[in-house]
Design a protein around this motif. Structure first.
Motif, PDB file in Angstrom:
ATOM      1  N   LEU A  69       0.961  -1.122  -0.009  1.00 25.34           N
ATOM      2  CA  LEU A  69       0.067   0.168   0.111  1.00 25.34           C
ATOM      3  C   LEU A  69       0.824   1.351  -0.064  1.00 25.34           C
ATOM      4  N   LYS A  70       0.727   2.004  -1.186  1.00 20.62           N
ATOM      5  CA  LYS A  70       1.786   3.113  -1.370  1.00 20.62           C
ATOM      6  C   LYS A  70       1.550   4.380  -0.067  1.00 20.62           C
ATOM      7  N   PRO A  71       2.569   4.668   0.581  1.00 17.18           N
ATOM      8  CA  PRO A  71       2.216   5.780   1.680  1.00 17.18           C
ATOM      9  C   PRO A  71       2.108   7.151   0.983  1.00 17.18           C
ATOM     10  N   TRP A  72       1.633   7.857   1.982  1.00 18.64           N
ATOM     11  CA  TRP A  72       1.313   9.232   1.542  1.00 18.64           C
ATOM     12  C   TRP A  72       0.491   9.332   0.314  1.00 18.64           C
ATOM     13  N   THR A  73      -0.586   8.430   0.043  1.00 20.16           N
ATOM     14  CA  THR A  73      -1.254   8.535  -1.171  1.00 20.16           C
ATOM     15  C   THR A  73      -2.705   8.005  -0.837  1.00 20.16           C
ATOM     16  N   LEU A  74      -3.628   8.995  -1.195  1.00 19.39           N
ATOM     17  CA  LEU A  74      -4.965   8.620  -1.045  1.00 19.39           C
ATOM     18  C   LEU A  74      -5.494   7.593  -1.859  1.00 19.39           C
ATOM     19  N   HIS A  75      -6.041   6.450  -1.233  1.00 18.65           N
ATOM     20  CA  HIS A  75      -6.503   5.357  -1.992  1.00 18.65           C
ATOM     21  C   HIS A  75      -8.057   4.933  -1.693  1.00 18.65           C
ATOM     22  N   ARG A  76      -8.777   4.954  -2.835  1.00 14.42           N
ATOM     23  CA  ARG A  76     -10.238   4.864  -2.797  1.00 14.42           C
ATOM     24  C   ARG A  76     -10.650   3.655  -2.557  1.00 14.42           C
ATOM     25  N   GLY A  77     -11.620   3.495  -1.583  1.00  8.87           N
ATOM     26  CA  GLY A  77     -12.177   2.282  -1.499  1.00  8.87           C
ATOM     27  C   GLY A  77     -13.325   2.045  -0.569  1.00  8.87           C
ATOM     28  N   VAL A  78     -13.829   1.361   0.141  1.00 13.36           N
ATOM     29  CA  VAL A  78     -15.093   1.196   0.923  1.00 13.36           C
ATOM     30  C   VAL A  78     -14.513   0.934   2.428  1.00 13.36           C
ATOM     31  N   ALA A  79     -15.496   1.708   3.161  1.00 13.19           N
ATOM     32  CA  ALA A  79     -15.507   1.433   4.783  1.00 13.19           C
ATOM     33  C   ALA A  79     -16.178   0.103   5.107  1.00 13.19           C
ATOM     34  N   LEU A  80     -15.830  -0.515   5.993  1.00 14.67           N
ATOM     35  CA  LEU A  80     -16.424  -1.807   6.476  1.00 14.67           C
ATOM     36  C   LEU A  80     -16.983  -1.724   8.043  1.00 14.67           C
ATOM     37  N   ASP A  81     -17.982  -2.063   8.239  1.00 18.63           N
ATOM     38  CA  ASP A  81     -18.447  -2.245   9.983  1.00 18.63           C
ATOM     39  C   ASP A  81     -17.904  -3.331  10.651  1.00 18.63           C
ATOM     40  N   SER A  82     -18.229  -3.464  11.653  1.00 24.96           N
ATOM     41  CA  SER A  82     -17.684  -4.553  12.568  1.00 24.96           C
ATOM     42  C   SER A  82     -17.944  -5.692  12.009  1.00 24.96           C
ATOM     43  N   HIS A  83     -18.906  -6.005  11.229  1.00 22.90           N
ATOM     44  CA  HIS A  83     -19.301  -7.394  10.629  1.00 22.90           C
ATOM     45  C   HIS A  83     -18.736  -7.528   9.317  1.00 22.90           C
ATOM     46  N   GLY A  84     -18.050  -6.565   8.601  1.00 19.38           N
ATOM     47  CA  GLY A  84     -17.389  -6.861   7.392  1.00 19.38           C
ATOM     48  C   GLY A  84     -18.427  -6.344   6.157  1.00 19.38           C
ATOM     49  N   GLN A  85     -19.392  -5.875   6.476  1.00 18.18           N
ATOM     50  CA  GLN A  85     -20.387  -4.970   5.821  1.00 18.18           C
ATOM     51  C   GLN A  85     -20.070  -3.849   5.207  1.00 18.18           C
ATOM     52  N   GLU A  86     -20.128  -3.467   3.918  1.00 18.71           N
ATOM     53  CA  GLU A  86     -19.820  -2.045   3.377  1.00 18.71           C
ATOM     54  C   GLU A  86     -20.812  -0.995   4.079  1.00 18.71           C
ATOM     55  N   ILE A  87     -20.211  -0.055   4.331  1.00 15.68           N
ATOM     56  CA  ILE A  87     -20.802   1.271   4.969  1.00 15.68           C
ATOM     57  C   ILE A  87     -20.931   2.495   4.223  1.00 15.68           C
ATOM     58  N   ASP A  88     -19.817   2.841   3.338  1.00 17.14           N
ATOM     59  CA  ASP A  88     -19.485   3.988   2.844  1.00 17.14           C
ATOM     60  C   ASP A  88     -18.378   3.944   1.924  1.00 17.14           C
ATOM     61  N   ASP A  89     -18.500   4.513   0.835  1.00 17.98           N
ATOM     62  CA  ASP A  89     -17.304   4.832   0.002  1.00 17.98           C
ATOM     63  C   ASP A  89     -16.151   6.024   0.377  1.00 17.98           C
ATOM     64  N   VAL A  90     -15.070   5.439   0.638  1.00 18.35           N
ATOM     65  CA  VAL A  90     -14.320   6.348   1.334  1.00 18.35           C
ATOM     66  C   VAL A  90     -12.932   6.593   0.703  1.00 18.35           C
ATOM     67  N   LEU A  91     -11.871   7.442   1.259  1.00 22.84           N
ATOM     68  CA  LEU A  91     -10.439   7.484   0.842  1.00 22.84           C
ATOM     69  C   LEU A  91      -9.659   7.393   2.433  1.00 22.84           C
ATOM     70  N   ALA A  92      -8.565   6.437   1.982  1.00 22.72           N
ATOM     71  CA  ALA A  92      -7.834   6.162   3.207  1.00 22.72           C
ATOM     72  C   ALA A  92      -6.153   6.442   2.744  1.00 22.72           C
TER      73      ALA A  92
END
Length: 484
Positions: A69-92
């Motif tokens: 995972l490339k540091p200092w770079t915004l990666h697009r993806g999805v956030a997961l809740d405690s059960h592994g279910q998708e909750i939101d489109d996010v940047l990390a």
């Protein structure tokens, strides 16, 4: 106080409704390059990159993507809740230490600013092994890891809570390290002074009387004068900064039915104080803030001054007199149709920083000449009709700038301004310096003079956090908001 070995998490933005909300994590640096950073292990339990399909889960491809995972770079993806279910489109973004704010490995997850989403992602991080950060813990770790000194750490909190542009600039200058540099210069002068004393102490038998006098009286006196000037400049800057940062306190006082509450409402541009013809309507003080050309002003409406048998009102009147002693400036409100009483004249004389506000000018008999000679500045207004309010505000602004030595614009030398805690330490250092000067005049032993210098050095080092003072650190960082 704080556990420095765990991974901490907190919302970096408010838990409200906004376009973007950020969850921040920080944890110890992974020294073994062959291992995946612990903070990434938590990240990949709550975040999945967009370019990974569901078929890639738990495959070599997923593990490969995660490891690089490339540091200092915004990666697009999805956030997961405690059960592994998708909750939101996010940047990390992954930011490996030590070149981060905290000096540790850090991660930020940028979500949509829904309270529900932020709380769900936060809960998932906690269930993944992070713990909730304590107030100020991110800044505490930055301090402990040498990324900032204590004065800079306090500047973070001051910047967040700044109530004016000038207050923000003051905090920003301290955050950049300008204040710490000034303290360092004062420390250098103290160390130079101590070195001169050591010369006298170690070589007193080898130096002639004249040479000894030259070292002790000329050079040391000069050092004392320079130190005193530097410390006093900082205490003076504190007074200016307090006005920009916390606002100037302006108290409205006067007899009952003079129109103080009406004036308060007129200055605020809205109804805040209850107005009624019945005397004694205001029994407790009411405080509101206004911004006068960038200067924050705290207006305090007080109970009318008079003798009364009402115990509650009497307490309010007494408290009004106490507030007078705390005021930076006083607006003495008087019904323009009546002369000043002897008590009112005495109040004006005992509080020279005042403006006599002559209210109800619309009811004033212009053929009647009234002399008000016990005041510095008087302004006629009609609070009910909002006449003369702009003039009053302009004059008040000028008076406050003059008294607080603020100048009409932001002064560069105000950048080096201490806060309350720092100012108390500077005052203590000044007192110790005065005792040093007195001991020098009284020809006290050099060993005692040297101890005085050590005490002053301790005070200055406490300002920037160079001493091990857990109680001080707990108080400083405990006043921060969570997430800083």
């Amino acid at each position: 106080m704080y556990d420095k070995t765990s991974i901490i998490v907190a919302p970096a933005t408010t838990l409200g409704q906004s376009a973007i909300g950020i969850i921040r994590l920080s944890g110890p640096i992974e020294t073994d390059k062959q291992k995946q950073a612990a903070i990434l292990q938590i990240l990949f339990k709550v975040f999945r990159a967009k370019y990974l399909s569901s078929a890639d889960l738990n495959t070599n491809k997923e593990r490969e993507e995660r490891c690089c995972l490339k540091p200092w770079t915004l990666h697009r993806g999805v956030a997961l809740d405690s059960h592994g279910q998708e909750i939101d489109d996010v940047l990390a973004v992954y930011m490996p230490g030590p070149r981060t704010f905290t000096g540790e490995d850090c991660v930020e997850i940028h979500c949509h600013g829904s309270r529900v989403i932020l709380e769900t992602v936060l809960e998932a991080c906690l269930n993944a092994g992070a713990r909730m950060a304590l107030p100020g813990e991110f800044s505490y770790r930055a301090f402990m890891n040498g990324r900032i000194d204590l004065a800079q750490a306090e500047a973070v909190s001051e910047l967040v809570s700044a109530s004016s542009v000038q207050g923000a600039r003051l905090a920003k200058a301290k955050l950049d390290g300008a204040f710490g540099q000034r303290i360092a210069l004062l420390k250098e002068k103290l160390l130079s002074l101590k070195a001169k004393l050591c010369v006298v102490l170690d070589f007193s038998l080898e130096l002639s009387g004249d040479e000894l006098d030259n070292v002790s009286e000329a050079e040391i006196k000069q050092n004392i004068a320079e130190l005193e000037t530097g410390l006093k400049a900082l205490t003076k800057a504190y007074q200016r900064a307090r006005a920009w940062r916390d606002g100037c306190m302006v108290v409205l006082v006067g007899s009952v039915n003079a129109g103080k509450s009406s004036l308060m409402n007129a200055m605020l541009g809205r109804r805040r104080s209850l107005v009624h013809d019945i005397p004694g309507t205001t029994r407790d003080y009411i405080e509101e803030s206004i911004n006068l050309n960038g200067l924050n002003v705290r207006l305090v409406d007080t109970a009318g001054l008079r003798q009364t048998d009402d115990l509650v009102e009497a307490d309010g009147v007494e408290f009004s007199r106490e507030l007078l002693s705390q005021a930076d400036y006083v607006l003495f409100v008087k019904d323009a149709c009546f002369d000043l009483s002897e008590e009112e004249k005495e109040l004006l004389l005992t509080h020279p920083d005042h403006i006599l506000v002559l209210n109800k000018q619309d009811l004033l008999d212009t053929s009647r000449s009234i002399v008000y000679d016990a005041c510095n500045t008087k302004i006629y207004i009609s609070a009910k009709k909002s006449e003369g309010i702009d003039t009053l505000l302009d004059v008040l602004h000028e008076k406050l700038l003059l008294k607080m030595e603020l100048g009409k614009s932001f002064e560069q030398n105000s950048d080096l301004a201490p806060n309350l805690r720092q100012n108390k330490l500077i005052q203590a250092a000044l007192e110790e310096l005065n005792l040093f000067d007195l001991d020098l005049e009284n020809k006290m032993p050099i060993e005692i003079l040297s101890v005085r210098i050590d005490i002053i050095l301790d005070k200055l080092e406490e300002i920037i956090g160079k001493t091990d003072l857990d109680e001080v650190l707990e108080k400083v960082f405990g006043d921060f908001c969570i997430g800083k």
